[in-house]
Design an enzyme around this catalytic site. Structure first.
Site, PDB file in Angstrom:
ATOM      1  N   SER A   1     -10.577  -2.062  15.089  1.00 19.34           N
ATOM      2  CA  SER A   1     -10.957  -0.962  14.069  1.00 19.34           C
ATOM      3  C   SER A   1     -12.001  -1.307  13.134  1.00 19.34           C
ATOM      4  O   SER A   1     -11.805  -1.286  11.883  1.00 19.34           O
ATOM      5  CB  SER A   1      -9.487  -0.759  13.276  1.00 19.34           C
ATOM      6  OG  SER A   1      -8.984  -1.994  12.786  1.00 19.34           O
TER       7      SER A   1
ATOM      8  N   GLU B   1     -11.559  -7.243  14.701  1.00 19.15           N
ATOM      9  CA  GLU B   1     -10.324  -6.394  15.332  1.00 19.15           C
ATOM     10  C   GLU B   1     -10.884  -4.903  15.604  1.00 19.15           C
ATOM     11  O   GLU B   1     -12.208  -4.591  14.970  1.00 19.15           O
ATOM     12  CB  GLU B   1      -9.364  -5.994  14.026  1.00 19.15           C
ATOM     13  CG  GLU B   1      -9.787  -5.742  12.900  1.00 19.15           C
ATOM     14  CD  GLU B   1      -8.707  -5.384  11.765  1.00 19.15           C
ATOM     15  OE1 GLU B   1      -7.919  -5.816  11.988  1.00 19.15           O
ATOM     16  OE2 GLU B   1      -9.086  -5.086  10.731  1.00 19.15           O
TER      17      GLU B   1
ATOM     18  N   ARG C   1       0.955  -1.109   0.012  1.00 16.50           N
ATOM     19  CA  ARG C   1       0.120   0.030  -0.113  1.00 16.50           C
ATOM     20  C   ARG C   1       0.883   1.209   0.012  1.00 16.50           C
ATOM     21  O   ARG C   1       1.823   1.317   0.745  1.00 16.50           O
ATOM     22  CB  ARG C   1      -0.865  -0.046   1.373  1.00 16.50           C
ATOM     23  CG  ARG C   1      -2.109   1.038   1.109  1.00 16.50           C
ATOM     24  CD  ARG C   1      -2.955   0.942   2.164  1.00 16.50           C
ATOM     25  NE  ARG C   1      -3.872  -0.176   2.135  1.00 16.50           N
ATOM     26  CZ  ARG C   1      -5.035  -0.494   2.840  1.00 16.50           C
ATOM     27  NH1 ARG C   1      -5.244   0.181   3.883  1.00 16.50           N
ATOM     28  NH2 ARG C   1      -5.586  -1.605   2.790  1.00 16.50           N
TER      29      ARG C   1
ATOM     30  N   SER D   1      -8.625   0.543   0.759  1.00 21.60           N
ATOM     31  CA  SER D   1      -9.467   0.559   1.755  1.00 21.60           C
ATOM     32  C   SER D   1     -10.075   1.996   2.256  1.00 21.60           C
ATOM     33  O   SER D   1     -10.602   2.642   1.516  1.00 21.60           O
ATOM     34  CB  SER D   1      -9.279  -0.378   3.040  1.00 21.60           C
ATOM     35  OG  SER D   1      -9.976  -0.532   3.925  1.00 21.60           O
TER      36      SER D   1
ATOM     37  N   ASP E   1     -15.417  -3.399   3.606  1.00 23.04           N
ATOM     38  CA  ASP E   1     -14.847  -4.412   4.633  1.00 23.04           C
ATOM     39  C   ASP E   1     -14.995  -4.046   5.959  1.00 23.04           C
ATOM     40  O   ASP E   1     -14.645  -4.906   6.947  1.00 23.04           O
ATOM     41  CB  ASP E   1     -13.475  -5.077   4.075  1.00 23.04           C
ATOM     42  CG  ASP E   1     -12.356  -4.131   4.308  1.00 23.04           C
ATOM     43  OD1 ASP E   1     -12.506  -2.779   4.716  1.00 23.04           O
ATOM     44  OD2 ASP E   1     -11.189  -4.444   4.234  1.00 23.04           O
ATOM     45  N   ARG E   2     -15.343  -2.824   6.178  1.00 20.36           N
ATOM     46  CA  ARG E   2     -15.696  -2.453   7.567  1.00 20.36           C
ATOM     47  C   ARG E   2     -17.040  -1.825   7.745  1.00 20.36           C
ATOM     48  O   ARG E   2     -17.501  -1.353   6.651  1.00 20.36           O
ATOM     49  CB  ARG E   2     -14.429  -1.478   8.001  1.00 20.36           C
ATOM     50  CG  ARG E   2     -13.181  -1.711   8.366  1.00 20.36           C
ATOM     51  CD  ARG E   2     -12.238  -0.526   8.733  1.00 20.36           C
ATOM     52  NE  ARG E   2     -10.979  -1.016   9.164  1.00 20.36           N
ATOM     53  CZ  ARG E   2      -9.731  -1.306   8.350  1.00 20.36           C
ATOM     54  NH1 ARG E   2     -10.011  -1.635   7.403  1.00 20.36           N
ATOM     55  NH2 ARG E   2      -8.904  -1.800   9.107  1.00 20.36           N
TER      56      ARG E   2
ATOM     57  N   LYS F   1     -12.280  -9.491   6.890  1.00 19.49           N
ATOM     58  CA  LYS F   1     -13.149  -8.999   7.602  1.00 19.49           C
ATOM     59  C   LYS F   1     -14.290  -8.344   6.383  1.00 19.49           C
ATOM     60  O   LYS F   1     -13.898  -8.361   5.307  1.00 19.49           O
ATOM     61  CB  LYS F   1     -12.694  -7.600   8.126  1.00 19.49           C
ATOM     62  CG  LYS F   1     -11.907  -6.840   7.259  1.00 19.49           C
ATOM     63  CD  LYS F   1     -11.246  -5.639   8.366  1.00 19.49           C
ATOM     64  CE  LYS F   1     -10.191  -4.855   7.342  1.00 19.49           C
ATOM     65  NZ  LYS F   1      -9.044  -5.551   7.161  1.00 19.49           N
TER      66      LYS F   1
ATOM     67  N   ASP G   1     -16.962   1.093   4.807  1.00 16.99           N
ATOM     68  CA  ASP G   1     -15.830   2.110   4.240  1.00 16.99           C
ATOM     69  C   ASP G   1     -15.695   1.747   2.814  1.00 16.99           C
ATOM     70  O   ASP G   1     -16.569   0.991   2.137  1.00 16.99           O
ATOM     71  CB  ASP G   1     -14.621   1.735   4.999  1.00 16.99           C
ATOM     72  CG  ASP G   1     -14.113   0.368   4.648  1.00 16.99           C
ATOM     73  OD1 ASP G   1     -14.756  -0.464   4.260  1.00 16.99           O
ATOM     74  OD2 ASP G   1     -12.824   0.088   4.897  1.00 16.99           O
TER      75      ASP G   1
END
Length: 613
Positions: free
Chosen positions: A436, A434, A73, A175, A336-337, A448, A332
């Protein structure tokens, strides 16, 4: 300048020997100008060269990306340490070389490629283009490629790897990072993100394959090769069918009067969340119109991370008030969040932390398991997982209810790998998380997933359920935040000081007035609580992470982010059910965090930037 003159200048740049005084830089400049076929990124390097900006050239060309907690990243732009056409081609060539070595049936099983909606005009760089180049490298080597024809949530890639029996997959995404960034997230055949030694071996192979091969730039193969397949419809159908396995109260959902607002933060989530709501029997959520469609500039938010809380949920909360919706859901940009906010009885919005949501989701999954389990089901066969910087609330639930709880290193790649191990040994994993706001229900996906977690909204009173937890499992109060630091030397010196606090090789015994009981240093592998002084969790030398256990029962961790220039801190006070004075516990935690920042991080002395909310 005439067109011919400009052409002569570019030709001279391409073939001239470079004399910057740094042989390594001269070589790197020559390689870049020979290999890069993207006019925009070539021009960026040429301009720096013309203007004699050797330091920036060195920063861009004389180092490479490494695998962090979410793969490769970096910012988009020109340079070997940035995300761009050339570095994605190089990374995929390295992937090909390593996978060819690992799998004799690579060219039968194939490879999955997905992408989000990021892009940068100044570099002519977009997730979709990078995905096509990834596919082109492999198609040119006669590898079947499952390339999604449209942007997808990140969890679709690991799900597809397992469902299609591919050897591996890549998701092009950064992300929730800032708009300038992009990434290259790698999944192994088991559907989990790669861990060591695969990451190190792939990097070695990338280093051996830096010059683009014949055909690697030929993205036309995506349109012409018979080896390219589009898995979108098939995978979307299978994924939504699998969601039904964790839909326990569809009839009740269909009758609810609850109204939901959903924001996809200018990313991929809108269409897929709408479909998931249908699966669960809910009426469609009300989308935030300004944030519903993809926008690589994330134009309505300062930061496209729902974890930042109310400051980035402003449009969602105001729409919910207008529509009389009590719950706001935010996925997001790569979905995935999942963040959740609930309107309380006093008219104030409560934005839940990842730890609070995990407590509710974990309890909900276990409660549903108990009600639907077969007669011979054994609670000792049930597992829940969390990263070591996350709340210990699932541990408290596990101790009371009889199932197993395990911790992993930070990063869902460790959770995914451990889930696979447990499944292979006949265990059942109900829930993982997790702090976050990364959650996983069940094991259909080994990463996730912000879409699959919609099951949890069946619990219609989040805030009320929280108070029930205090009585059953004890009060767990946690606080997580971060400082920005763009200087790696400063970051290293902060952690080295902690390892040599009062004298060489001595960790601190106090933090202000708070006595320290144990220290665990994942970077070095030290753990004072173990008889042999060695950490049970694997050593992770590539990042900094030290955990302090205090005599008052608080646990605090300092660590560097694997994806951003941050020093994060995590602190939690875990109380038994008979400790009912929550205000006292909260005050104690606040004082300890203040001491941690003042004595260990020293933000003023070290020039750290406080998190802005």
């Amino acid at each position: 300048m005439t067109e011919n003159a400009e052409g002569d200048l570019n030709s001279n740049l391409l073939h001239a020997p470079y004399h910057t005084g740094d042989p390594q830089l001269d070589t790197a400049i020559g390689q870049w100008l020979r290999w890069d076929k993207n006019p925009k990124t070539r021009e960026q390097i040429e301009n720096l060269l013309r203007n004699g900006m050797n330091k920036e050239l060195r920063d861009r060309l004389c180092c490479r990306m490494t695998f962090g907690t979410a793969g490769l990243r970096s910012a988009m732009g020109a340079g070997f340490c940035y995300i761009n056409d050339l570095t994605v081609i190089q990374s995929t060539q390295g992937m090909y070389k390593y996978l060819e070595r690992c799998f004799s049936d690579f060219k039968q099983r194939g490879f999955v490629v997905g992408y989000d909606t990021r892009g940068q005009v100044t570099s002519s760089c977009s997730s979709q283009r990078l995905a096509k180049l990834t596919a082109a490298v492999l198609l040119a080597k006669d590898v079947p490629v499952y390339l999604f024809s449209r942007y997808v949530p990140t969890p679709f890639v690991p799900y597809a790897v397992q469902e299609l029996n591919a050897v591996a997959g890549v998701m092009i995404t950064a992300s929730h990072n800032r708009k300038e960034d992009n990434g290259y997230k790698v999944y192994w055949e088991n559907g989990a993100q790669i861990t060591s030694p695969h990451d190190k071996e792939i990097l070695k192979c990338i280093e051996e394959c830096v010059e683009p091969w014949n055909g690697s730039w030929n993205d036309n193969l995506v349109d012409t090769s018979p080896l390219k397949r589009d898995p979108l419809q098939d995978i979307c159908r299978r994924y939504m069918d699998d969601l039904k396995k964790i839909c326990f109260y569809r009839e009740l959902n269909s009758k609810t009067t609850l109204k939901f607002v959903h924001t996809s933060f200018h990313g991929v989530g809108h269409d897929y969340v709408q479909l998931a709501f249908q699966v669960f029997g809910f009426k469609p959520p009300i989308p935030v119109p300004e944030q519903k469609d993809p926008d690589p500039d994330f134009s309505t938010v300062k930061c496209p991370n729902p974890e930042e809380g109310e400051s980035v949920l402003e449009l969602s909360l105001r729409l919910a008030e207008k529509e009389n919706a009590r719950i706001v859901l935010a996925t997001d940009p790569d979905a995935d969040r999942l963040a959740v906010a609930e309107l309380q009885e006093n008219g104030v919005w409560k934005v839940f932390t990842g730890n609070e949501l995990a407590a509710l989701f974990g309890w909900w999954m276990f409660d549903c398991w108990k009600k639907s389990k077969s007669r011979n089901a054994d609670v000792k066969n049930i597992y829940m997982l969390a990263t070591t910087v996350s709340s210990k609330i699932l541990k408290a639930i596990a101790l009371k209810e009889g199932f197993h709880f395990e911790e992993t290193l930070p990063g869902f790649k460790w959770i995914g790998s451990r889930i696979k191990d447990l499944l292979e040994n006949g265990k059942e994993v109900l829930f993982s998380f997790e702090e976050s706001i990364g959650f996983l229900c069940g094991t259909s996906v080994l990463d996730k997933d912000g879409v699959i977690l919609l099951f949890g909204i069946s619990c219609s009173n989040f805030f009320g359920a929280t108070f029930n937890f205090i009585n059953l499992y004890g009060y767990h109060i946690s606080k997580t935040s971060y400082f920005l630091c763009y200087d790696p030397t400063t970051i290293k010196s902060i952690f080295e000081r902690l390892r040599n606090f009062d004298s060489p090789k001595e960790y601190p015994k106090f933090c202000g007035t708070f006595a320290i009981l144990h220290v665990r240093d994942i970077t070095t592998g030290y753990d004072s609580s173990q008889p042999n002084k060695k950490s049970v969790l694997p050593v992770s030398k590539s990042s900094q992470m030290i955990t302090f256990t205090f005599q008052n029962g608080c646990v605090a961790t300092l660590r560097t982010s694997g994806t951003e220039p941050k020093i994060k801190y995590y602190a939690e006070m875990c109380a038994s059910p008979d400790q009912s004075d929550t205000a006292l516990l909260e005050e104690e935690l606040k004082k300890l965090i203040d001491a941690l920042i003042e004595n260990f991080l020293e933000p003023n002395k070290n020039g750290l930037t406080w998190r802005s909310v």
